[in-house]
Motif scaffolding. Structure first.
Motif, PDB file in Angstrom:
ATOM      1  N   GLY A  82      59.050 142.811  12.460  1.00 16.14           N
ATOM      2  CA  GLY A  82      58.762 142.525  11.060  1.00 16.14           C
ATOM      3  C   GLY A  82      57.408 142.943  10.553  1.00 16.14           C
ATOM      4  O   GLY A  82      57.166 142.966   9.346  1.00 16.14           O
ATOM      5  N   GLY A  83      56.450 143.291  11.454  1.00 16.07           N
ATOM      6  CA  GLY A  83      55.127 143.708  11.010  1.00 16.07           C
ATOM      7  C   GLY A  83      55.059 145.201  10.738  1.00 16.07           C
ATOM      8  O   GLY A  83      55.724 145.993  11.405  1.00 16.07           O
ATOM      9  N   ILE A  84      54.259 145.583   9.755  1.00 12.66           N
ATOM     10  CA  ILE A  84      54.167 146.976   9.328  1.00 12.66           C
ATOM     11  C   ILE A  84      52.695 147.397   9.261  1.00 12.66           C
ATOM     12  O   ILE A  84      51.840 146.616   8.841  1.00 12.66           O
ATOM     13  CB  ILE A  84      54.808 147.177   7.930  1.00 12.66           C
ATOM     14  N   ILE A  85      52.416 148.653   9.643  1.00  8.61           N
ATOM     15  CA  ILE A  85      51.111 149.260   9.402  1.00  8.61           C
ATOM     16  C   ILE A  85      51.299 150.428   8.443  1.00  8.61           C
ATOM     17  O   ILE A  85      52.251 151.204   8.573  1.00  8.61           O
ATOM     18  CB  ILE A  85      50.436 149.753  10.704  1.00  8.61           C
ATOM     19  N   ALA A  86      50.398 150.549   7.473  1.00 11.42           N
ATOM     20  CA  ALA A  86      50.425 151.675   6.535  1.00 11.42           C
ATOM     21  C   ALA A  86      49.013 152.211   6.361  1.00 11.42           C
ATOM     22  O   ALA A  86      48.075 151.447   6.137  1.00 11.42           O
ATOM     23  CB  ALA A  86      50.985 151.234   5.181  1.00 11.42           C
ATOM     24  N   VAL A  87      48.881 153.526   6.509  1.00 14.31           N
ATOM     25  CA  VAL A  87      47.587 154.184   6.296  1.00 14.31           C
ATOM     26  C   VAL A  87      47.796 155.274   5.252  1.00 14.31           C
ATOM     27  O   VAL A  87      48.834 155.939   5.231  1.00 14.31           O
ATOM     28  CB  VAL A  87      47.024 154.774   7.606  1.00 14.31           C
ATOM     29  N   TRP A  88      46.821 155.444   4.386  1.00 19.08           N
ATOM     30  CA  TRP A  88      46.952 156.494   3.376  1.00 19.08           C
ATOM     31  C   TRP A  88      45.599 157.056   2.995  1.00 19.08           C
ATOM     32  O   TRP A  88      44.554 156.485   3.291  1.00 19.08           O
ATOM     33  CB  TRP A  88      47.687 155.970   2.143  1.00 19.08           C
ATOM     34  N   GLY A  89      45.648 158.206   2.345  1.00 21.12           N
ATOM     35  CA  GLY A  89      44.433 158.854   1.883  1.00 21.12           C
ATOM     36  C   GLY A  89      44.756 159.843   0.785  1.00 21.12           C
ATOM     37  O   GLY A  89      45.911 160.003   0.389  1.00 21.12           O
ATOM     38  N   TYR A  90      43.732 160.520   0.291  1.00 22.61           N
ATOM     39  CA  TYR A  90      43.921 161.581  -0.701  1.00 22.61           C
ATOM     40  C   TYR A  90      42.895 162.664  -0.422  1.00 22.61           C
ATOM     41  O   TYR A  90      41.823 162.401   0.133  1.00 22.61           O
ATOM     42  CB  TYR A  90      43.790 161.042  -2.132  1.00 22.61           C
ATOM     43  N   ASN A  91      43.217 163.900  -0.780  1.00 27.66           N
ATOM     44  CA  ASN A  91      42.320 164.995  -0.412  1.00 27.66           C
ATOM     45  C   ASN A  91      42.105 166.024  -1.511  1.00 27.66           C
ATOM     46  O   ASN A  91      41.294 166.939  -1.337  1.00 27.66           O
ATOM     47  CB  ASN A  91      42.825 165.699   0.854  1.00 27.66           C
ATOM     48  N   LYS A  92      42.809 165.926  -2.606  1.00 22.83           N
ATOM     49  CA  LYS A  92      42.645 166.899  -3.676  1.00 22.83           C
ATOM     50  C   LYS A  92      42.654 166.193  -5.023  1.00 22.83           C
ATOM     51  O   LYS A  92      43.453 165.282  -5.257  1.00 22.83           O
ATOM     52  CB  LYS A  92      43.765 167.949  -3.643  1.00 22.83           C
ATOM     53  N   LEU A  93      41.759 166.645  -5.897  1.00 28.20           N
ATOM     54  CA  LEU A  93      41.728 166.178  -7.278  1.00 28.20           C
ATOM     55  C   LEU A  93      42.098 167.357  -8.158  1.00 28.20           C
ATOM     56  O   LEU A  93      41.380 168.356  -8.200  1.00 28.20           O
ATOM     57  CB  LEU A  93      40.336 165.660  -7.636  1.00 28.20           C
ATOM     58  N   GLN A  94      43.243 167.266  -8.821  1.00 30.32           N
ATOM     59  CA  GLN A  94      43.695 168.335  -9.690  1.00 30.32           C
ATOM     60  C   GLN A  94      43.401 167.983 -11.149  1.00 30.32           C
ATOM     61  O   GLN A  94      43.785 166.906 -11.623  1.00 30.32           O
ATOM     62  CB  GLN A  94      45.189 168.589  -9.500  1.00 30.32           C
ATOM     63  N   VAL A  95      42.716 168.907 -11.838  1.00 34.22           N
ATOM     64  CA  VAL A  95      42.363 168.688 -13.247  1.00 34.22           C
ATOM     65  C   VAL A  95      43.100 169.699 -14.124  1.00 34.22           C
ATOM     66  O   VAL A  95      44.002 169.360 -14.872  1.00 34.22           O
ATOM     67  CB  VAL A  95      40.835 168.802 -13.444  1.00 34.22           C
ATOM     68  N   ASN A  96      42.699 170.955 -14.036  1.00 29.71           N
ATOM     69  CA  ASN A  96      43.398 172.063 -14.685  1.00 29.71           C
ATOM     70  C   ASN A  96      42.974 173.334 -13.960  1.00 29.71           C
ATOM     71  O   ASN A  96      41.992 173.333 -13.208  1.00 29.71           O
ATOM     72  CB  ASN A  96      43.097 172.128 -16.194  1.00 29.71           C
ATOM     73  N   PRO A  97      43.695 174.438 -14.139  1.00 28.85           N
ATOM     74  CA  PRO A  97      43.388 175.653 -13.365  1.00 28.85           C
ATOM     75  C   PRO A  97      41.941 176.127 -13.503  1.00 28.85           C
ATOM     76  O   PRO A  97      41.322 176.513 -12.504  1.00 28.85           O
ATOM     77  CB  PRO A  97      44.374 176.683 -13.921  1.00 28.85           C
ATOM     78  N   GLU A  98      41.391 176.110 -14.737  1.00 27.63           N
ATOM     79  CA  GLU A  98      40.024 176.587 -14.935  1.00 27.63           C
ATOM     80  C   GLU A  98      39.015 175.719 -14.187  1.00 27.63           C
ATOM     81  O   GLU A  98      38.152 176.222 -13.458  1.00 27.63           O
ATOM     82  CB  GLU A  98      39.677 176.602 -16.426  1.00 27.63           C
TER      83      GLU A  98
END
Length: 260
Positions: free
Chosen positions: A130-146
């Motif tokens: 019944g126990g769960i481990i969750a790990v997460w992250g982020y690596n890119k910030l998208q704004v616009n092509p320019e």
């Protein structure tokens, strides 16, 4: 990881994105019980207070005293300092003992850990079943092509100042060891792809950069990654200081349970 974010603790508080509430709902649905959760590398407690909406008690731990000075108060969250000198048995006892935790979460931090030691502790403290481990992250910030093209100049300039462990993050946790049985939210070698939407000002973007470990390392070596010329180029590509943009962080998650 100790000390890497100490000097930027206050900046870190308001520079980083908020994780979507449905992530926590999905994780909550996967645990059999909702008595105790452990948020590891809690920082300012951003994830811990969201986990607390689903669990009776949450323990948020961090090895950085500086980060813990800026924690977000919540009646169901306890914050504890866990120096790297703590033994496995001491840490297990602090959290609640063997087979005591319903959910373990690690937001944007597991790549800094001694993974063998950490996974050993997780295996002990998680409830089975019944126990769960969750790990997460982020690596890119998208704004616009320019803007993203100009931002790549900044990213390239930071590469010499990143700790090697950040490569796990750049690779989207695809190479991160994760010895747990899949529960349908990403598994070892194939994390679940996610997105984090955010409204962001140009000043907010600069705070994101300044809150990074690479920026701090560069400053310690006398290098200012945000030169006046580069900031001006970024600002023009953004559309001016006063513009609030809708941006997207590219994120990823691994979740699992102890193999029995």
């Amino acid at each position: 990881m100790a000390g890497l974010f100490d000097n930027q603790a206050e900046i870190y508080l308001d520079a980083r994105p908020n994780y979507p509430s449905d992530w926590y709902s999905k994780l909550s649905d996967l645990t059999l019980h909702h008595s105790l959760a452990w948020d590891v590398g809690t920082g300012n407690g951003q994830a811990a207070v969201s986990v607390a909406e689903h669990y009776e008690r949450v323990i948020g731990t961090d090895i950085s005293k500086a980060q813990l000075k800026y924690t977000i108060p919540h009646p169901r969250v306890q914050y504890k300092h866990t120096p790297s000198s703590m033994s496995e048995n001491e840490l297990v006892a602090l959290i609640g003992g063997d087979n005591s935790v319903d959910l373990v979460t690690v937001a944007e931090a597991v790549h800094w850990f001694d993974l063998q030691k950490f996974y050993s502790i997780v295996t002990r403290v998680l409830k089975k079943p019944g126990g769960i481990i969750a790990v997460w992250g982020y690596n890119k910030l998208q704004v616009n092509p320019e803007f993203d093209r100009v931002k790549k100049e900044l990213h390239d300039a930071t590469m010499a100042f990143w700790n090697p462990k950040v490569s796990y993050l750049f690779e989207g946790y695809k190479t991160l060891a994760f010895p747990f049985e899949s529960v349908g939210l990403g598994f070892e070698g194939e994390p679940m792809a996610l997105e984090i939407p955010k409204k962001l000002s140009f000043e907010g973007f600069l705070r994101v950069v300044k809150s990074s470990s690479a920026f701090a390392s560069a400053m310690e070596q006398g290098v200012d990654l945000l030169s006046e010329n580069l900031v001006k180029k970024l600002e023009n590509a953004w559309g001016g200081q006063d513009l609030i943009r809708s941006v997207t962080y590219k994120a990823f998650m691994l979740a699992g349970k102890v193999k029995i």
